[in-house]
Scaffold this motif. Sequence first.
Motif, mmCIF file in Angstrom:
data_model
loop_
_atom_site.group_PDB
_atom_site.id
_atom_site.type_symbol
_atom_site.label_atom_id
_atom_site.label_comp_id
_atom_site.label_asym_id
_atom_site.label_seq_id
_atom_site.Cartn_x
_atom_site.Cartn_y
_atom_site.Cartn_z
ATOM 1 N N UNK A 106 0.827 -1.212 0.000
ATOM 2 C CA UNK A 106 0.000 0.000 0.000
ATOM 3 C C UNK A 106 0.862 1.262 0.000
ATOM 4 N N UNK A 107 1.979 1.220 0.678
ATOM 5 C CA UNK A 107 2.876 2.380 0.714
ATOM 6 C C UNK A 107 3.635 2.536 -0.605
ATOM 7 N N UNK A 108 3.912 1.447 -1.282
ATOM 8 C CA UNK A 108 4.672 1.488 -2.538
ATOM 9 C C UNK A 108 3.818 1.854 -3.743
ATOM 10 N N UNK A 109 2.553 1.518 -3.699
ATOM 11 C CA UNK A 109 1.672 1.701 -4.852
ATOM 12 C C UNK A 109 1.452 3.193 -5.140
ATOM 13 N N UNK A 110 1.844 3.678 -6.320
ATOM 14 C CA UNK A 110 1.751 5.116 -6.601
ATOM 15 C C UNK A 110 0.379 5.595 -7.054
ATOM 16 N N UNK A 111 -0.568 4.665 -7.194
ATOM 17 C CA UNK A 111 -1.881 5.062 -7.711
ATOM 18 C C UNK A 111 -3.021 4.368 -6.972
ATOM 19 N N UNK A 112 -2.982 4.454 -5.643
ATOM 20 C CA UNK A 112 -4.073 3.860 -4.855
ATOM 21 C C UNK A 112 -5.404 4.502 -5.208
ATOM 22 N N UNK A 113 -5.359 5.796 -5.484
ATOM 23 C CA UNK A 113 -6.524 6.542 -5.908
ATOM 24 C C UNK A 113 -6.217 7.048 -7.311
ATOM 25 N N UNK A 114 -7.171 6.938 -8.207
ATOM 26 C CA UNK A 114 -6.918 7.383 -9.569
ATOM 27 C C UNK A 114 -8.105 8.133 -10.136
#
Length: 178
Positions: free
Chosen positions: A69-77
């Motif tokens: 979750x911390x690594x993902x750059x597009x949790x919200x898009x």
Amino acid sequence: MSVLSDLYHGKLADLHRAMDRLVSLLREVEGRIEDKALVRARLSDYRVKSLESIERKALRRQWRDEDALAECPDLIGARVMCNNVEDVYRFAELLRERLPWDSAFSIQDYIKAPNERGYRALHINFMLDAGHGLAPDRVACEVQIRTRLQDAWSELTHGDIYKQGQLPDDLREQTVHL
């Protein structure tokens, strides 16, 4: 349930709050466009990244469940569609002006440099505070800004080109020059 699933479901309310804030921010930017003939843009889509999508990305990038979750750059898009390329860059600048001064803001310009499969868009990545009160909670957001034609190309080729593993050389060469 996996560790990632537990973390995702524990953070889901925060992700939805962040999505609501992102939509609000983008609508505010739309509303601040003084000359509607100068920048023609509209919010076309938004989402919280699904658990399944995060799991696939974590597997591809070899993230540990605890870090995904911390690594993902597009949790919200979100996606904004514009009439032309000039509108894309103008909207991006208006968005940058509305972000808090301490927002880490980065641009991936796939318009000037399309990816190897011919995809074109401007991706704006930043952190958005989804916390409440004195408990800040910064969530990674990505806004894709593209023209209507780029959007149509992306939608039409998504399954045939984007999601395919290895493309034949002749097809890959054609997509870059479209």
